[in-house]
Design a protein around this motif. Structure first.
Motif, short mmCIF file in Angstrom:
data_model
loop_
_atom_site.label_atom_id
_atom_site.label_comp_id
_atom_site.label_asym_id
_atom_site.label_seq_id
_atom_site.Cartn_x
_atom_site.Cartn_y
_atom_site.Cartn_z
N ARG A 102 2.90 -10.66 55.35
CA ARG A 102 4.17 -10.42 54.65
C ARG A 102 4.23 -9.01 54.06
O ARG A 102 5.26 -8.33 54.14
CB ARG A 102 4.37 -11.47 53.55
CG ARG A 102 5.76 -11.39 52.92
CD ARG A 102 6.12 -12.65 52.17
NE ARG A 102 5.04 -13.11 51.31
CZ ARG A 102 4.96 -14.35 50.84
NH1 ARG A 102 5.87 -15.24 51.14
NH2 ARG A 102 3.96 -14.70 50.05
N ALA A 104 2.71 -6.33 55.20
CA ALA A 104 2.91 -5.36 56.29
C ALA A 104 4.36 -5.36 56.75
O ALA A 104 4.96 -4.29 56.94
CB ALA A 104 1.98 -5.71 57.46
N ILE A 105 4.95 -6.54 56.91
CA ILE A 105 6.34 -6.65 57.37
C ILE A 105 7.28 -6.00 56.35
O ILE A 105 8.24 -5.31 56.73
CB ILE A 105 6.73 -8.14 57.57
CG1 ILE A 105 5.84 -8.82 58.64
CG2 ILE A 105 8.20 -8.28 57.94
CD1 ILE A 105 5.96 -8.27 60.02
N THR A 106 6.98 -6.16 55.07
CA THR A 106 7.84 -5.60 54.02
C THR A 106 7.61 -4.10 53.85
O THR A 106 8.56 -3.32 53.83
CB THR A 106 7.55 -6.31 52.68
OG1 THR A 106 7.82 -7.71 52.84
CG2 THR A 106 8.42 -5.77 51.56
N GLY A 109 7.27 -2.40 57.92
CA GLY A 109 8.45 -2.70 58.74
C GLY A 109 9.77 -2.58 58.00
O GLY A 109 10.83 -2.60 58.62
N ALA A 416 4.29 -4.74 62.39
CA ALA A 416 5.37 -4.31 61.50
C ALA A 416 5.98 -2.99 61.96
O ALA A 416 7.21 -2.82 61.97
CB ALA A 416 4.85 -4.18 60.07
N ARG A 417 5.11 -2.05 62.37
CA ARG A 417 5.60 -0.76 62.87
C ARG A 417 6.52 -0.95 64.08
O ARG A 417 7.61 -0.38 64.16
CB ARG A 417 4.39 0.10 63.27
CG ARG A 417 4.71 1.46 63.84
CD ARG A 417 3.54 2.00 64.65
NE ARG A 417 3.32 1.24 65.87
CZ ARG A 417 2.19 1.26 66.57
NH1 ARG A 417 1.17 2.01 66.17
NH2 ARG A 417 2.07 0.54 67.67
N ARG A 420 9.93 -2.55 63.38
CA ARG A 420 10.87 -1.58 62.82
C ARG A 420 11.57 -0.78 63.94
O ARG A 420 12.78 -0.57 63.91
CB ARG A 420 10.12 -0.62 61.90
CG ARG A 420 10.97 0.44 61.19
CD ARG A 420 11.92 -0.16 60.16
NE ARG A 420 13.24 -0.43 60.69
CZ ARG A 420 14.11 -1.25 60.12
NH1 ARG A 420 13.83 -1.90 59.01
NH2 ARG A 420 15.29 -1.45 60.66
N THR A 429 14.76 -9.34 63.90
CA THR A 429 13.60 -10.22 63.76
C THR A 429 14.02 -11.50 63.05
O THR A 429 14.47 -11.45 61.90
CB THR A 429 12.48 -9.52 62.98
OG1 THR A 429 12.22 -8.23 63.56
CG2 THR A 429 11.20 -10.33 62.99
#
Length: 454
Positions: A102, A104-106, A109, A416-417, A420, A429
């Motif tokens: 989470r 990493a995604i926040t 990303g 995550a990268r 984006r 997503t």
């Protein structure tokens, strides 16, 4: 001016864990990484090293322990690099891994609103590895075998590993204690002397078949007959004993030449309804129980009705491709490693799945050519290595614009990268499902579902 100095002794509060399992405490905003400390703990530390923007400290004493702290059951946990978080309860591991994904995604990303579901974990998070790669060496005049210590090629000597199979334990300990008697010299990486480099043990969960690979420096192996007899006595379920020859001065495990010494060339396993033949050097997921969960999630996100054409980039030996082929109209897999493609073709034939096509080459080159030939995908599945998708492949996806993308990731940061980049190119997503493939370690896989925006 740094708020701490080398050799300072401090009482600090641990806020987080790093991706490699070290506790993180901050002194006036300055992060200190503390091996063995857990979030929520107050610990006494000794500062070992300070750099410009972070430092390292040794854990001296725990003043207030985390409720998730447990006694690590492995006798070499403190020296072995195989597991990083055995001292964290499995419930705590699930919490940590969900947060890892989470965050990493926040953070990377920039996708704070994407749902990241609770991790799908194991009922019994031990003895799950179907493949063990065991280095052998010499230390103080005696043979050692086990696993490498963190960030080194020093071997943490052990007779057991509680995340590998009992059969691998038997072979590891049995060969180690008989090696000198058999006159086989273990390989020394620094001097490039010795014969036995590694022993690799593979077990097929569905069939119980076992393969043992003896990785040697030279092809000439006069003690082969004695080694075969010992292995068969140690583990009667062994059906294949193979020699792999690696004469190079390298820390890469396998060489190019593989010789079957006894029994079968391959062992056979099954994931769901799909059968696989696994050779000595085949890439095959380490945790068969969770592989079924991971691929089941990918299949759910692909949402196949039987009318779709699917492209599987980074298809390996066809594990996900063949799962998808049971539900899709047609599946095309691409992989840069030619022997893996040969395995994929053989596995498709083994399962009678004629609605497949496999090709060796870089995905970012093969897929655009397929599109020019009219081979277009409704669903595209990617399962890249830790470095994530090649930039050209991401641009290919954005150019070809399949309706749905399923991203299977072994690295939350590169996932995550790449999400984006795909979001900026017109995808949305929908959700991310973490899956615990490697209990007791900090690694976490995740499956993401992306939909082309209207």
């Amino acid at each position: 001016m740094k708020p701490v100095n080398k050799n300072d002794r401090l009482l600090v509060h641990v806020e987080d864990l790093t991706h490699d399992g070290a506790g993180v405490a901050k002194v006036e905003g300055y992060p200190l990484f503390i091996h063995g400390a857990l979030p929520g703990e107050d610990v006494h530390i000794h500062v070992l090293k300070t750099l410009k923007s972070y430092g390292f400290a040794k854990l001296l004493e725990i003043e207030n322990a985390s409720p998730f702290r447990v006694e690590a059951p492995c006798p070499v946990f403190d020296t072995c690099g195989g597991c990083q978080i055995q001292h964290l309860s499995y419930e705590g591991q699930m919490t940590f891994k969900r947060k890892l994904v989470r965050d990493a995604i926040t953070r990377i990303g920039k996708l704070p609103d994407v749902p990241v579901h609770p991790v799908k974990g194991m009922e019994n998070p031990w003895r799950y590895r179907n493949k063990s790669q065991i280095p052998f060496g010499m230390e103080d005049g005696r043979v050692v075998a086990g696993f490498y210590q963190p960030r080194s090629h020093q071997i943490a000597d052990t007779d057991i590993c509680i995340i590998q199979t009992p059969e691998a334990d038997s072979i590891m300990a049995g060969i180690k204690h008989k090696l000198t008697e058999m006159g086989i010299e273990p390989y020394e990486e620094e001097t490039h002397r010795g014969q036995l480099r590694h022993v690799v043990v593979r077990k097929a969960r569905a069939t119980g078949e076992i393969m043992v690979v003896l990785v040697t420096k030279k092809k000439k192996f006069p003690q082969a007959a004695e080694a075969l007899k010992l292995i068969q006595e140690l583990v009667p379920e062994t059906v294949s004993i193979v020699q792999n020859v690696n004469p190079e001065k390298t820390n890469v495990i396998f060489g190019d030449e593989t010789i079957t010494l006894w029994g079968k060339d391959v062992i056979e396993d099954q994931i769901g309804d799909v059968r696989f033949e696994i050779s000595a050097r085949s890439f095959y997921q380490i945790n068969p129980e969770q592989t079924e969960v991971l691929y089941g999630q990918a299949l759910e996100y692909a949402n196949l009705t039987g009318n779709e054409t699917v492209i599987d980039a980074y298809c390996g030996i066809g594990t996900i491709s063949l799962f998808l082929a049971q539900r899709a109209k047609f599946v095309m897999g691409v992989e840069i490693v030619p022997p893996a493609i040969e395995d994929a073709k053989r596995n498709a034939e083994l399962n009678g799945l004629s609605n497949t096509l496999f090709e060796a080459g870089p995905a970012e080159q093969v897929i655009p050519r397929w599109y020019k030939e009219g081979k277009k995908a409704d669903v595209l599945v990617v399962d890249p290595p830790r470095k994530g998708c090649d930039e050209q492949l991401l641009q290919t996806i954005l150019k070809q614009r399949p309706e749905r993308v399923v991203y299977v990731s072994c690295n939350p940061a590169t996932l995550a990268r790449d999400l984006r980049i795909l979001e900026d190119g017109g995808y949305r997503t929908q959700e991310v499902q973490p899956v615990d493939m490697f209990p007791q370690s900090t690694h976490c896989e995740a499956v993401a579902w992306l939909q082309l925006a209207e």
